[in-house]
Every structure is written in C-alpha cells, then in structure tokens.
Design a protein around this motif. Structure first.
Motif, PDB file in Angstrom:
ATOM      1  N   ALA A   1       5.400   8.630  -2.286  1.00  0.00           N
ATOM      2  CA  ALA A   1       4.457   8.008  -1.176  1.00  0.00           C
ATOM      3  C   ALA A   1       5.413   7.487  -0.264  1.00  0.00           C
ATOM      4  O   ALA A   1       6.460   7.123  -0.502  1.00  0.00           O
ATOM      5  CB  ALA A   1       3.344   7.219  -1.676  1.00  0.00           C
ATOM      6  N   VAL A   2       4.743   7.292   0.854  1.00  0.00           N
ATOM      7  CA  VAL A   2       5.234   6.251   1.933  1.00  0.00           C
ATOM      8  C   VAL A   2       4.839   4.921   1.410  1.00  0.00           C
ATOM      9  O   VAL A   2       3.408   4.761   1.287  1.00  0.00           O
ATOM     10  CB  VAL A   2       5.186   6.503   3.196  1.00  0.00           C
ATOM     11  N   TYR A   3       5.540   3.790   1.181  1.00  0.00           N
ATOM     12  CA  TYR A   3       5.143   2.549   0.679  1.00  0.00           C
ATOM     13  C   TYR A   3       5.182   1.616   2.001  1.00  0.00           C
ATOM     14  O   TYR A   3       6.073   1.626   2.690  1.00  0.00           O
ATOM     15  CB  TYR A   3       5.973   1.893  -0.436  1.00  0.00           C
ATOM     16  N   TYR A   4       4.132   0.863   2.099  1.00  0.00           N
ATOM     17  CA  TYR A   4       3.876   0.237   3.278  1.00  0.00           C
ATOM     18  C   TYR A   4       3.636  -1.300   2.842  1.00  0.00           C
ATOM     19  O   TYR A   4       2.865  -1.565   1.762  1.00  0.00           O
ATOM     20  CB  TYR A   4       2.754   0.343   4.096  1.00  0.00           C
ATOM     21  N   CYS A   5       4.399  -2.365   3.383  1.00  0.00           N
ATOM     22  CA  CYS A   5       4.160  -3.877   3.226  1.00  0.00           C
ATOM     23  C   CYS A   5       3.173  -4.116   4.510  1.00  0.00           C
ATOM     24  O   CYS A   5       3.037  -3.584   5.413  1.00  0.00           O
ATOM     25  CB  CYS A   5       5.238  -4.707   3.059  1.00  0.00           C
ATOM     26  N   ALA A   6       2.060  -5.057   4.027  1.00  0.00           N
ATOM     27  CA  ALA A   6       1.219  -5.509   5.078  1.00  0.00           C
ATOM     28  C   ALA A   6       0.904  -6.973   4.750  1.00  0.00           C
ATOM     29  O   ALA A   6       1.101  -7.507   3.820  1.00  0.00           O
ATOM     30  CB  ALA A   6      -0.041  -4.936   4.956  1.00  0.00           C
ATOM     31  N   ALA A   7       0.484  -7.743   5.951  1.00  0.00           N
ATOM     32  CA  ALA A   7       0.106  -9.320   6.021  1.00  0.00           C
ATOM     33  C   ALA A   7      -1.115  -9.386   6.523  1.00  0.00           C
ATOM     34  O   ALA A   7      -1.666  -8.793   7.412  1.00  0.00           O
ATOM     35  CB  ALA A   7       0.953  -9.886   6.792  1.00  0.00           C
TER      36      ALA A   7
ATOM     37  N   PHE B   1       0.852  -0.984  -0.050  1.00  0.00           N
ATOM     38  CA  PHE B   1       0.010   0.070  -0.136  1.00  0.00           C
ATOM     39  C   PHE B   1       0.923   1.357  -0.066  1.00  0.00           C
ATOM     40  O   PHE B   1       2.206   1.237   0.238  1.00  0.00           O
ATOM     41  CB  PHE B   1      -1.023  -0.116   1.254  1.00  0.00           C
ATOM     42  N   ARG B   2       0.385   2.307  -0.356  1.00  0.00           N
ATOM     43  CA  ARG B   2       0.922   3.496  -0.347  1.00  0.00           C
ATOM     44  C   ARG B   2       0.255   4.786   0.223  1.00  0.00           C
ATOM     45  O   ARG B   2      -1.067   4.618   0.123  1.00  0.00           O
ATOM     46  CB  ARG B   2       1.734   3.975  -1.667  1.00  0.00           C
ATOM     47  N   GLN B   3       0.837   5.764   0.851  1.00  0.00           N
ATOM     48  CA  GLN B   3       0.106   6.841   1.094  1.00  0.00           C
ATOM     49  C   GLN B   3       0.960   8.256   0.799  1.00  0.00           C
ATOM     50  O   GLN B   3       1.937   8.431   1.210  1.00  0.00           O
ATOM     51  CB  GLN B   3      -0.031   6.930   2.669  1.00  0.00           C
ATOM     52  N   GLY B   4       0.414   8.718  -0.364  1.00  0.00           N
ATOM     53  CA  GLY B   4       1.067  10.099  -0.464  1.00  0.00           C
ATOM     54  C   GLY B   4       0.580  11.307   0.260  1.00  0.00           C
ATOM     55  O   GLY B   4      -0.269  11.055   1.154  1.00  0.00           O
TER      56      GLY B   4
ATOM     57  N   VAL C   1       9.320   6.762  -0.991  1.00  0.00           N
ATOM     58  CA  VAL C   1       9.771   6.959  -2.187  1.00  0.00           C
ATOM     59  C   VAL C   1       9.254   8.231  -2.775  1.00  0.00           C
ATOM     60  O   VAL C   1       8.299   8.635  -2.703  1.00  0.00           O
ATOM     61  CB  VAL C   1       8.944   5.670  -3.154  1.00  0.00           C
ATOM     62  N   THR C   2      10.325   8.927  -3.430  1.00  0.00           N
ATOM     63  CA  THR C   2      10.112  10.423  -3.982  1.00  0.00           C
ATOM     64  C   THR C   2      10.560  10.322  -5.439  1.00  0.00           C
ATOM     65  O   THR C   2      11.669   9.805  -5.492  1.00  0.00           O
ATOM     66  CB  THR C   2      10.979  11.263  -2.948  1.00  0.00           C
TER      67      THR C   2
END
Length: 122
Positions: free
Chosen positions: A92-98, A37-40, A118-119
C-alpha cells in the motif's frame, strides 16, 4: 500548521521488515496526535496505528497488531512505524497524519503527508 514528509518505503520480500519515518515541520509536532494510514490498490484508505501526543496511548488495527510498532520522538519531531513479518497484503501507500483527536478515522486528521509506497512481494 504542520507539514509531514514520509520516507522509508520500498520493495521487500514477504517476512521482511521496514521502518517508515515521518518528519514534521514546525515546533507544534508534540501537540498533535499522530496516525498511520494506508491505501492499497483499489482499496479505501484504512487505519493502521495511532499514538497520543506523549506516546502513552497507542492503538493498532487488528491486521497489523503484533507485527507493527508506532513510536514518536517529539524532540526530533518525527513519527515512526516499524513493520515486521510483512505480508503481500501489506502492500500500500502509507501515509502519516496529524490531528487533535485520538482517532482511528481518517476524517479526524487535519494534515497529511504525500505517502510512501510499500510493496511486499510473495
């Protein structure tokens, strides 16, 4: 329970590439569906990609389809996101999730990493 740590983010010019990694603790990684997921800036968290436990099923957001590739190595308990042809809007900030469900909703994921920035400059 699983702990997740992302790495590989950074600053890249438009058109460039990056590969994100997500290292998971424990021996249960292979039993989890994994997502990115990502959050800009000023935006809500959005789905990027998801991969099933075996890697046989994969889905992408339309905005990244054809440019990003999700993969996993269950033997190394690591999730990857290859990103090509990066655009400024991918910043954005990229997140991994389970999680336990093959889902595009962040609400269905139980464990999250701390995120990696990530920019993409124009």
């Amino acid at each position: 329970q699983v702990q997740l740590v992302e790495s590989g983010g950074g600053l890249v010019q438009a058109g460039g590439s990056l590969r994100l990694s997500c290292a998971a603790s424990g021996r249960t990684f292979r039993t989890y569906v994994m997502g990115w997921f990502r959050q800009g800036p000023g935006k809500e968290r959005e789905f990027v990609a998801v991969i099933s436990t075996s890697g046989s099923s994969i889905a992408y957001a339309d905005s990244v389809k054809g440019r990003f590739t999700i993969s996993r190595d269950n033997a190394e308990s690591t999730l990857y996101l290859g990103m090509n042809s990066l655009k400024p809007e991918d910043t954005a900030v990229y997140y991994c999730a389970a999680g336990r469900s093959f889902s595009t909703s962040h609400k269905d994921y139980d464990y999250w990493g701390q995120g990696t920035q990530v920019t993409v400059s124009s």
